[in-house]
Design a protein around this motif. Structure first.
Motif, PDB file in Angstrom:
ATOM      1  N   LYS A 168      21.677  38.952  36.076  1.00  0.00           N
ATOM      2  CA  LYS A 168      22.434  39.641  35.029  1.00  0.00           C
ATOM      3  C   LYS A 168      22.352  41.133  35.336  1.00  0.00           C
ATOM      4  CE  LYS A 168      21.839  36.220  31.446  1.00  0.00           C
ATOM      5  NZ  LYS A 168      21.541  35.961  30.060  1.00  0.00           N
ATOM      6  N   PRO A 169      23.449  41.862  35.138  1.00  0.00           N
ATOM      7  CA  PRO A 169      23.422  43.291  35.467  1.00  0.00           C
ATOM      8  C   PRO A 169      22.483  44.075  34.543  1.00  0.00           C
ATOM      9  CG  PRO A 169      25.485  42.705  34.396  1.00  0.00           C
ATOM     10  CD  PRO A 169      24.741  41.422  34.624  1.00  0.00           C
ATOM     11  N   LEU A 170      21.850  45.065  35.133  1.00  0.00           N
ATOM     12  CA  LEU A 170      20.973  45.939  34.353  1.00  0.00           C
ATOM     13  C   LEU A 170      21.812  46.980  33.603  1.00  0.00           C
ATOM     14  CD1 LEU A 170      18.108  46.743  36.889  1.00  0.00           C
ATOM     15  CD2 LEU A 170      18.047  45.132  34.982  1.00  0.00           C
ATOM     16  N   PRO A 171      21.369  47.365  32.405  1.00  0.00           N
ATOM     17  CA  PRO A 171      22.040  48.448  31.672  1.00  0.00           C
ATOM     18  C   PRO A 171      21.531  49.801  32.207  1.00  0.00           C
ATOM     19  CG  PRO A 171      20.228  47.606  30.365  1.00  0.00           C
ATOM     20  CD  PRO A 171      20.292  46.764  31.623  1.00  0.00           C
ATOM     21  N   LYS A 172      22.051  50.204  33.347  1.00  0.00           N
ATOM     22  CA  LYS A 172      21.474  51.333  34.086  1.00  0.00           C
ATOM     23  C   LYS A 172      21.434  52.637  33.299  1.00  0.00           C
ATOM     24  CE  LYS A 172      22.510  49.299  38.526  1.00  0.00           C
ATOM     25  NZ  LYS A 172      23.226  49.381  39.773  1.00  0.00           N
TER      26      LYS A 172
END
Length: 129
Positions: free
Chosen positions: A108-112
């Motif tokens: 899952k993509p990180l909330p950068k």
């Protein structure tokens, strides 16, 4: 031995050794978090503390409890500590939280941008202690 398995957790000489010992899905997140921390605060010092990667955001200060990352069987925990979690609670509502930690599940993509804000907030918190 990887985190999430039973048995004694080994000591690692470097953060690279720790990351290299993890499964591929964890490595991706660990590398991303490490990069975000260093990008946000370039003077960050990496240390081994409690057998897990720890990042000292303020050089020449105690490394204890500044930021930590830990790989588990299905996720990586990012430990910016409780005041940071409370401050960003509204923005973290879609993530599983623990005491002082955010769980980032594999694939899952990180909330950068949010992570960068959390890192900066943690540094300010430490400076104001």
């Amino acid at each position: 031995m990887k985190m999430g398995k039973t048995g004694v957790m080994p000591n690692f000489k470097t953060i690279d050794d720790y990351i290299d010992s993890q499964k591929d899905e964890a490595k991706v997140i660990l590398h991303e978090l490490r990069s975000l921390i260093k990008e946000t605060i370039p003077e960050t010092v990496e240390v081994e503390n409690y057998k897990v990667p720890t990042f000292t955001l303020i050089p020449n200060t105690k490394p204890e409890h500044q930021l930590m990352v830990v790989a588990y069987a299905k996720y990586v925990s990012f430990y910016p500590y409780q005041k940071v979690i409370e401050h960003f609670a509204d923005q973290l509502k879609d993530f599983e939280l623990g005491k002082g930690t955010v769980k980032f599940y594999f694939n899952k993509p990180l909330p950068k941008e949010l992570i960068k804000k959390m890192i900066l907030f943690r540094k300010e918190e430490l400076l104001n202690k």
